[in-house]
Design an enzyme around this catalytic site. Structure first.
Site, PDB file in Angstrom:
ATOM      1  N   LYS A  32       0.713  -1.142  -0.274  1.00  0.00           N
ATOM      2  CA  LYS A  32       0.013  -0.173   0.080  1.00  0.00           C
ATOM      3  C   LYS A  32       0.916   1.211  -0.209  1.00  0.00           C
ATOM      4  O   LYS A  32       1.827   1.407   0.978  1.00  0.00           O
ATOM      5  CB  LYS A  32      -0.882   0.055   1.171  1.00  0.00           C
ATOM      6  CG  LYS A  32      -1.809   1.081   1.367  1.00  0.00           C
ATOM      7  CD  LYS A  32      -2.686   1.192   2.517  1.00  0.00           C
ATOM      8  CE  LYS A  32      -2.386   1.612   3.730  1.00  0.00           C
ATOM      9  NZ  LYS A  32      -1.948   3.177   3.512  1.00  0.00           N
ATOM     10  N   ASP A  59      -3.607   4.262  -1.673  1.00  0.00           N
ATOM     11  CA  ASP A  59      -4.496   4.908  -0.560  1.00  0.00           C
ATOM     12  C   ASP A  59      -4.233   6.384  -0.506  1.00  0.00           C
ATOM     13  O   ASP A  59      -3.431   6.739   0.383  1.00  0.00           O
ATOM     14  CB  ASP A  59      -3.917   4.012   0.897  1.00  0.00           C
ATOM     15  CG  ASP A  59      -4.681   4.550   1.876  1.00  0.00           C
ATOM     16  OD1 ASP A  59      -6.024   4.892   1.806  1.00  0.00           O
ATOM     17  OD2 ASP A  59      -4.197   4.453   2.870  1.00  0.00           O
ATOM     18  N   LYS A  61      -7.290   8.242  -0.362  1.00  0.00           N
ATOM     19  CA  LYS A  61      -8.680   8.661   0.221  1.00  0.00           C
ATOM     20  C   LYS A  61      -9.218   9.760  -0.211  1.00  0.00           C
ATOM     21  O   LYS A  61      -9.353  11.000   0.294  1.00  0.00           O
ATOM     22  CB  LYS A  61      -8.482   8.694   1.786  1.00  0.00           C
ATOM     23  CG  LYS A  61      -7.822   7.406   2.440  1.00  0.00           C
ATOM     24  CD  LYS A  61      -7.911   7.268   3.687  1.00  0.00           C
ATOM     25  CE  LYS A  61      -7.256   6.310   4.523  1.00  0.00           C
ATOM     26  NZ  LYS A  61      -5.929   6.056   4.462  1.00  0.00           N
ATOM     27  N   HIS A  63     -11.490  12.866  -1.420  1.00  0.00           N
ATOM     28  CA  HIS A  63     -12.880  13.198  -0.693  1.00  0.00           C
ATOM     29  C   HIS A  63     -12.925  14.679  -1.208  1.00  0.00           C
ATOM     30  O   HIS A  63     -12.192  15.551  -0.596  1.00  0.00           O
ATOM     31  CB  HIS A  63     -12.835  13.284   0.849  1.00  0.00           C
ATOM     32  CG  HIS A  63     -14.227  13.361   1.227  1.00  0.00           C
ATOM     33  ND1 HIS A  63     -14.313  13.409   2.809  1.00  0.00           N
ATOM     34  CD2 HIS A  63     -15.309  14.100   0.783  1.00  0.00           C
ATOM     35  CE1 HIS A  63     -15.663  13.772   3.298  1.00  0.00           C
ATOM     36  NE2 HIS A  63     -16.208  13.989   1.860  1.00  0.00           N
ATOM     37  N   ASP A  64     -13.858  15.135  -2.106  1.00  0.00           N
ATOM     38  CA  ASP A  64     -14.261  16.398  -2.718  1.00  0.00           C
ATOM     39  C   ASP A  64     -15.392  16.445  -3.346  1.00  0.00           C
ATOM     40  O   ASP A  64     -16.010  15.485  -3.489  1.00  0.00           O
ATOM     41  CB  ASP A  64     -12.716  16.735  -3.573  1.00  0.00           C
ATOM     42  CG  ASP A  64     -12.635  18.342  -3.634  1.00  0.00           C
ATOM     43  OD1 ASP A  64     -13.579  18.967  -3.734  1.00  0.00           O
ATOM     44  OD2 ASP A  64     -11.410  18.728  -3.423  1.00  0.00           O
ATOM     45  N   ILE A  65     -15.823  17.567  -4.276  1.00  0.00           N
ATOM     46  CA  ILE A  65     -16.900  17.458  -5.065  1.00  0.00           C
ATOM     47  C   ILE A  65     -16.619  16.515  -6.142  1.00  0.00           C
ATOM     48  O   ILE A  65     -15.715  16.200  -6.640  1.00  0.00           O
ATOM     49  CB  ILE A  65     -17.127  19.086  -5.451  1.00  0.00           C
ATOM     50  CG1 ILE A  65     -15.998  19.489  -6.270  1.00  0.00           C
ATOM     51  CG2 ILE A  65     -17.482  19.993  -4.319  1.00  0.00           C
ATOM     52  CD1 ILE A  65     -16.552  20.727  -7.104  1.00  0.00           C
ATOM     53  N   THR A  68     -14.392  17.425  -9.060  1.00  0.00           N
ATOM     54  CA  THR A  68     -12.997  17.132  -8.780  1.00  0.00           C
ATOM     55  C   THR A  68     -12.395  15.890  -8.642  1.00  0.00           C
ATOM     56  O   THR A  68     -11.205  15.294  -9.175  1.00  0.00           O
ATOM     57  CB  THR A  68     -12.592  18.048  -7.549  1.00  0.00           C
ATOM     58  OG1 THR A  68     -13.212  19.492  -7.985  1.00  0.00           O
ATOM     59  CG2 THR A  68     -11.327  18.022  -7.132  1.00  0.00           C
ATOM     60  N   THR A 119     -10.248   3.333  11.024  1.00  0.00           N
ATOM     61  CA  THR A 119     -10.262   2.446  12.049  1.00  0.00           C
ATOM     62  C   THR A 119      -9.653   3.163  13.368  1.00  0.00           C
ATOM     63  O   THR A 119      -9.784   2.563  14.415  1.00  0.00           O
ATOM     64  CB  THR A 119      -9.200   1.394  11.565  1.00  0.00           C
ATOM     65  OG1 THR A 119      -8.253   1.718  10.854  1.00  0.00           O
ATOM     66  CG2 THR A 119     -10.024   0.142  10.823  1.00  0.00           C
ATOM     67  N   GLN A 190      -4.324   3.086  16.804  1.00  0.00           N
ATOM     68  CA  GLN A 190      -5.692   2.367  16.189  1.00  0.00           C
ATOM     69  C   GLN A 190      -6.637   2.125  17.354  1.00  0.00           C
ATOM     70  O   GLN A 190      -6.149   1.969  18.478  1.00  0.00           O
ATOM     71  CB  GLN A 190      -5.185   1.129  15.452  1.00  0.00           C
ATOM     72  CG  GLN A 190      -4.349   1.344  14.147  1.00  0.00           C
ATOM     73  CD  GLN A 190      -5.126   1.772  12.821  1.00  0.00           C
ATOM     74  OE1 GLN A 190      -6.120   2.268  13.149  1.00  0.00           O
ATOM     75  NE2 GLN A 190      -4.712   1.561  12.026  1.00  0.00           N
ATOM     76  N   ARG A 211       2.922  -0.629  10.883  1.00  0.00           N
ATOM     77  CA  ARG A 211       3.794  -0.731  11.690  1.00  0.00           C
ATOM     78  C   ARG A 211       4.208  -2.121  12.294  1.00  0.00           C
ATOM     79  O   ARG A 211       5.377  -2.241  12.583  1.00  0.00           O
ATOM     80  CB  ARG A 211       3.428   0.251  12.999  1.00  0.00           C
ATOM     81  CG  ARG A 211       3.670   1.690  12.584  1.00  0.00           C
ATOM     82  CD  ARG A 211       2.882   2.780  13.316  1.00  0.00           C
ATOM     83  NE  ARG A 211       1.251   2.763  13.165  1.00  0.00           N
ATOM     84  CZ  ARG A 211       0.542   3.174  13.799  1.00  0.00           C
ATOM     85  NH1 ARG A 211       0.747   4.181  14.638  1.00  0.00           N
ATOM     86  NH2 ARG A 211      -0.719   3.110  13.603  1.00  0.00           N
TER      87      ARG A 211
HETATM   88  O1  C5P Z   1       0.777   0.889  11.066  1.00  0.00           O
HETATM   89  P1  C5P Z   1      -0.675   0.352  10.774  1.00  0.00           P
HETATM   90  O2  C5P Z   1      -0.704  -1.037  10.646  1.00  0.00           O
HETATM   91  O3  C5P Z   1      -1.537   0.894  11.751  1.00  0.00           O
HETATM   92  O4  C5P Z   1      -1.202   1.290   9.397  1.00  0.00           O
HETATM   93  C1  C5P Z   1      -2.625   0.829   8.919  1.00  0.00           C
HETATM   94  C2  C5P Z   1      -2.572   1.625   7.491  1.00  0.00           C
HETATM   95  O5  C5P Z   1      -3.868   1.641   6.929  1.00  0.00           O
HETATM   96  C3  C5P Z   1      -2.035   3.321   7.645  1.00  0.00           C
HETATM   97  O6  C5P Z   1      -1.474   3.484   6.519  1.00  0.00           O
HETATM   98  C4  C5P Z   1      -3.433   4.180   7.306  1.00  0.00           C
HETATM   99  O7  C5P Z   1      -3.180   5.270   6.910  1.00  0.00           O
HETATM  100  C5  C5P Z   1      -4.314   2.917   6.903  1.00  0.00           C
HETATM  101  N1  C5P Z   1      -5.640   3.219   7.199  1.00  0.00           N
HETATM  102  C6  C5P Z   1      -6.248   2.768   8.295  1.00  0.00           C
HETATM  103  N2  C5P Z   1      -7.657   2.706   8.622  1.00  0.00           N
HETATM  104  C7  C5P Z   1      -8.437   3.205   7.591  1.00  0.00           C
HETATM  105  C8  C5P Z   1      -7.801   3.312   6.141  1.00  0.00           C
HETATM  106  C9  C5P Z   1      -6.450   3.221   5.960  1.00  0.00           C
HETATM  107  O8  C5P Z   1      -5.510   2.545   9.396  1.00  0.00           O
HETATM  108  N3  C5P Z   1     -10.033   3.023   7.746  1.00  0.00           N
END
Ligand code: C5P
Length: 234
Positions: A32, A59, A61, A63-65, A68, A119, A190, A211
């Site tokens: 990712k 990734d 993400k 989010h706009d009109i 765009t 999350t 998280q 991580r």
């Molecule tokens: O380090 P970790 O395992 O927490 O990484 C989770 C990854 O998933 C991060 O890159 C974070 O931006 C992404 N993410 C998330 N929750 C979401 C969408 C994406 O943690 N709902």
């Protein structure tokens, strides 16, 4: 169903991510690429990692009109990624516009999935910061149904919500689930987390792990542990 482990390559530069990917001599993990690396290095980093043979979830993400987002997706479609995403809270109209922008003249396109609730967001923060009073499961299910209605392929959600999403949108609707931690690991920022083994039981299609792999003393061993628990069920 594809079931795979996606490594969140949350690194600040090309040098860092390439050094990390060089550790993998036997496998080519699905990776990712998120905002940090994309904003630092630009689209070329996507092409270079793709050329090394990795599947890519971009990734960003969006989010706009709707207009765009459609134009931005029309740029991203030429990067030849496997999956990309946007926020379902941008509305059904925004998601429909995104599909239009992402679809190439020959009718093909990368998979498009929608973030339901991050999350890191707890039900309390949703209620107090966002003024959303419904239970988080209901919000996730509603956003997932909207994404399906707009023609998307799946959602990003907590592994804890994967079964609810499948019950609402069908087994073929993909769940990509970050918020994964080893039973003996740190949770960090998280909030709605679970282990790779439990994510498998609940029915996630893909887990996204950052991580716990990239900061591990031995990232390849940590990746293999995820694959063993989640993909192989060992
Ligand atoms: O380090 P970790 O395992 O927490 O990484 C989770 C990854 O998933 C991060 O890159 C974070 O931006 C992404 N993410 C998330 N929750 C979401 C969408 C994406 O943690 N709902």
């Amino acid at each position: 169903m594809a079931r795979d482990v996606i490594i969140a390559c949350d690194f600040p530069s090309k040098a860092d991510v390439m050094k990390f990917l060089d550790l993998f001599t036997e496998e080519k993990p699905f990776v990712k690429i998120g905002m940090e690396l994309f904003y630092a290095e630009g689209p070329s980093i996507v092409r270079e990692i793709k050329e090394r043979g990795h599947k890519i979830f971009l990734d960003l993400k969006l989010h706009d009109i709707p207009n765009t987002v459609k134009s931005a997706m029309a740029v991203l479609r030429d990067l030849d990624v496997d999956i990309t995403n946007l926020h379902a809270s941008g509305t059904v109209a925004m998601m429909e516009a995104a599909i239009e922008g992402l679809t190439r003249p020959d009718g093909t396109r990368p998979l498009l999935i929608a973030v339901t609730q991050l999350t890191s967001t707890s039900e309390e923060r949703m209620r107090e910061d966002l003024l959303i009073n419904a239970p988080i499961e209901d919000v996730v299910a509603h956003y997932a149904r909207n994404a399906k209605k707009a023609g998307l392929d799946g959602v990003v959600c907590s592994p804890l919500e994967a079964a609810t999403v499948h019950a609402n949108c069908g087994d073929g609707f993909i769940t990509v689930t970050p918020g994964v931690r080893f039973a003996d690991g740190d949770v960090g920022d998280q909030s709605r987390v679970t282990t790779p083994a439990r994510a498998r039981e609940i029915g996630s299609d893909y887990i996204v792990v950052g991580r716990p792999i990239i900061k591990a003393a031995d990232p390849v061993a940590a990746y293999r542990r995820c694959v063993n628990e989640f993909v192989k069920g060992e």
